[in-house]
Write a protein that holds these residues in place. Structure first.
Motif, mmCIF file in Angstrom:
data_model
loop_
_atom_site.group_PDB
_atom_site.id
_atom_site.type_symbol
_atom_site.label_atom_id
_atom_site.label_comp_id
_atom_site.label_asym_id
_atom_site.label_seq_id
_atom_site.Cartn_x
_atom_site.Cartn_y
_atom_site.Cartn_z
ATOM 1 N N ILE A 230 48.522 29.182 52.451
ATOM 2 C CA ILE A 230 48.239 30.616 53.019
ATOM 3 C C ILE A 230 47.481 31.927 52.069
ATOM 4 C CG2 ILE A 230 48.576 31.797 55.172
ATOM 5 C CD1 ILE A 230 48.337 28.949 56.389
ATOM 6 N N GLY A 231 46.611 32.193 52.225
ATOM 7 C CA GLY A 231 45.791 33.376 51.232
ATOM 8 C C GLY A 231 45.813 34.565 52.215
ATOM 9 N N THR A 232 46.631 35.148 53.220
ATOM 10 C CA THR A 232 46.924 36.557 53.576
ATOM 11 C C THR A 232 48.367 37.658 52.924
ATOM 12 O OG1 THR A 232 46.759 37.881 55.256
ATOM 13 C CG2 THR A 232 47.503 34.674 55.316
ATOM 14 N N ILE A 234 52.122 37.857 53.867
ATOM 15 C CA ILE A 234 52.830 36.889 54.132
ATOM 16 C C ILE A 234 54.637 36.958 55.344
ATOM 17 C CG2 ILE A 234 52.946 35.996 51.400
ATOM 18 C CD1 ILE A 234 56.054 37.681 51.478
ATOM 19 N N GLY A 235 53.688 37.564 56.103
ATOM 20 C CA GLY A 235 54.845 37.998 57.294
ATOM 21 C C GLY A 235 53.857 36.557 58.264
ATOM 22 N N ILE A 236 52.844 36.690 57.598
ATOM 23 C CA ILE A 236 52.097 35.245 59.099
ATOM 24 C C ILE A 236 52.724 34.383 58.941
ATOM 25 C CG2 ILE A 236 50.352 34.670 57.757
ATOM 26 C CD1 ILE A 236 49.688 34.695 61.250
ATOM 27 N N LEU A 237 53.098 33.778 58.443
ATOM 28 C CA LEU A 237 54.388 32.493 58.114
ATOM 29 C C LEU A 237 55.745 32.528 58.638
ATOM 30 C CD1 LEU A 237 54.538 32.755 53.572
ATOM 31 C CD2 LEU A 237 52.747 31.393 55.480
ATOM 32 N N HIS A 238 55.924 32.792 59.124
ATOM 33 C CA HIS A 238 56.550 32.857 60.157
ATOM 34 C C HIS A 238 56.458 33.258 61.276
ATOM 35 C CE1 HIS A 238 59.968 34.332 62.657
ATOM 36 N NE2 HIS A 238 59.992 35.330 63.572
ATOM 37 N N ARG A 239 55.065 33.431 62.017
ATOM 38 C CA ARG A 239 54.059 33.180 63.265
ATOM 39 C C ARG A 239 54.119 31.987 62.634
ATOM 40 N NH1 ARG A 239 50.268 35.182 67.134
ATOM 41 N NH2 ARG A 239 51.021 33.828 68.569
ATOM 42 N N ALA A 248 54.545 22.008 56.336
ATOM 43 C CA ALA A 248 54.237 22.922 55.206
ATOM 44 C C ALA A 248 53.497 24.130 55.578
ATOM 45 C CB ALA A 248 54.882 22.099 54.410
ATOM 46 N N TYR A 249 53.774 25.590 55.062
ATOM 47 C CA TYR A 249 53.282 27.319 55.239
ATOM 48 C C TYR A 249 53.598 27.139 53.372
ATOM 49 C CZ TYR A 249 52.511 26.033 60.055
ATOM 50 O OH TYR A 249 52.006 25.659 61.492
ATOM 51 N N TYR A 250 52.832 27.159 52.476
ATOM 52 C CA TYR A 250 52.530 27.850 51.391
ATOM 53 C C TYR A 250 51.858 29.326 51.173
ATOM 54 C CZ TYR A 250 54.365 22.649 50.451
ATOM 55 O OH TYR A 250 55.189 21.830 50.704
ATOM 56 N N PRO A 251 52.645 30.137 50.535
ATOM 57 C CA PRO A 251 51.986 31.027 49.976
ATOM 58 C C PRO A 251 50.885 31.204 49.313
ATOM 59 C CG PRO A 251 53.567 32.433 49.714
ATOM 60 C CD PRO A 251 53.954 30.239 50.745
ATOM 61 N N ILE A 252 49.834 31.400 48.958
ATOM 62 C CA ILE A 252 48.838 30.971 47.385
ATOM 63 C C ILE A 252 49.366 32.258 46.780
ATOM 64 C CG2 ILE A 252 46.530 31.524 46.303
ATOM 65 C CD1 ILE A 252 44.838 30.113 49.354
ATOM 66 N N SER A 253 49.522 33.480 47.741
ATOM 67 C CA SER A 253 50.280 34.783 46.594
ATOM 68 C C SER A 253 51.662 35.391 47.210
ATOM 69 C CB SER A 253 48.868 35.612 46.395
ATOM 70 O OG SER A 253 50.323 36.820 45.733
ATOM 71 N N THR A 254 52.833 35.594 46.765
ATOM 72 C CA THR A 254 53.516 36.155 46.852
ATOM 73 C C THR A 254 54.221 37.095 47.932
ATOM 74 O OG1 THR A 254 54.952 35.388 45.027
ATOM 75 C CG2 THR A 254 55.841 33.567 46.788
ATOM 76 N N ASN A 255 53.075 38.096 46.943
ATOM 77 C CA ASN A 255 52.954 38.919 46.088
ATOM 78 C C ASN A 255 51.907 39.848 47.095
ATOM 79 O OD1 ASN A 255 53.946 39.530 43.804
ATOM 80 N ND2 ASN A 255 52.625 38.890 42.620
#
Ligand code: 13P
Ligand code: SF4
Length: 302
Positions: A230-232, A234-239, A248-255
């Motif tokens: 997911i490239g946006t 990171i708050g979206i991950l909860h939703r 499974a959702y992985y952020p492209i950037s945790t920053n």
């Protein structure tokens, strides 16, 4: 009484509704009556009988709700929750570009100040940018302030865009790098890549899907793929985890964190309900003139 219960009780007493953006912290998303992207929130704000809207998001979103509902009290629980990208568009610069391109219509991203919206022919969000640009009568369209969304809108509409300001971008999305994408792909080689149109064109071109945050929610509900990069923000991950927990959702950037989106907290929401402030308070003539291009968007993209 728990803070969540106190918020729920006061909300009933005040005849209030809580709207929250997909990037809000989990505790805020969990107590909201509605969670969505910018377009969904704007639409939802016009479809409520509540007298008070507690808007958990950033300034331009709460302003849009207030502009569409001049008779309602709209509260932003922390007035410092200001989108930095919306501040990048200067009205003088926009006016000067409009003078240089008198035939071009102006489409502004909803991520703009209310005053800037008074200079637009139509507003767009990340969910409808290509569609709105395509719907304009002029072949050349002035577009601002996000040049990455501009790239996406130009590609999707086939029109020539004049971007203003030239280097406008969202700091949280623009910093997502190719190196981070490559590292994430290496760690999860079979994962589907889903990104927001505020990321750079290089990242957009390498993605399987480019979508607004609401579009991402609909996508994960529908597709069978089990692993997603997911490239946006990171708050979206909860939703996403709530909507489709079996993936499974992985952020492209945790920053990719928008600090302004994290400013709204449960104690601030409670205080807002108790004190009925801080309210969005815009000059009536600005509200009047900014409403026209927002309503045009809602007609073109119902
Ligand atoms: P969405 O409308 O896709 O939720 O995006 C809003 C935003 O601010 C993205 O940074
Ligand atoms: Fe603004 Fe970017 Fe934050 Fe969205 S994520 S509110 S565009 S700074």
């Amino acid at each position: 009484m728990q803070i969540e219960e106190r918020i729920a009780a006061l909300k009933r007493e005040r005849n209030a509704i809580i709207l929250a953006h997909n990037y809000q912290i989990p505790a805020v998303q969990d107590i909201a009556d509605f969670v969505g992207d910018s377009l969904e929130l704007a639409r939802r704000a016009t479809a409520t009988a509540a007298e008070m809207i507690i808007f958990c998001g950033v300034d331009f979103m709460a302003e849009t709700a207030a502009i569409l509902n001049p008779e309602k009290v709209v509260i932003l629980p922390d007035l410092c929750s200001i989108c930095p990208m919306a501040q990048q568009l200067l009205n003088e610069e926009l006016r000067s570009v409009q003078r240089m391109h008198p035939e071009a219509e102006t489409v502004l991203y909803v991520n703009t100040r209310a005053e800037s919206k008074t200079l637009a022919d139509c507003i767009c969000t990340s969910a409808n940018a290509p569609k709105i640009v395509r719907a304009m009568d002029s072949e050349e369209v002035i577009f601002g302030p996000d040049r990455n969304l501009g790239y996406y809108a130009q590609k999707g509409s086939g029109k020539k865009l004049v971007i203003v300001p030239e280097h406008g971008n969202c700091p949280s999305h623009h910093q997502i790098s190719l190196e981070e994408l490559e590292a994430a792909k290496k760690a999860h080689p079979t994962a589907t890549i889903v990104v927001h149109p505020e990321v750079t064109p290089e990242i957009q071109e390498r993605a399987d899907y480019v979508a607004s945050t609401g579009g991402m929610v609909r996508l994960v509900r529908e597709i069978k793929d089990k692993e997603l990069l997911i490239g946006t923000e990171i708050g979206i991950l909860h939703r996403l985890k709530k909507e489709a927990p079996n993936k499974a959702y992985y952020p492209i950037s945790t920053n990719a964190v928008c600090p302004q989106m994290k400013m709204i907290t449960l104690p601030k929401i409670l205080r807002s309900l108790e004190q009925e402030k801080p309210r969005i308070d815009l000059p009536p003539e600005i509200m009047e003139r900014a409403r026209r291009p927002i309503e045009r968007m809602l007609i073109l993209s119902p």
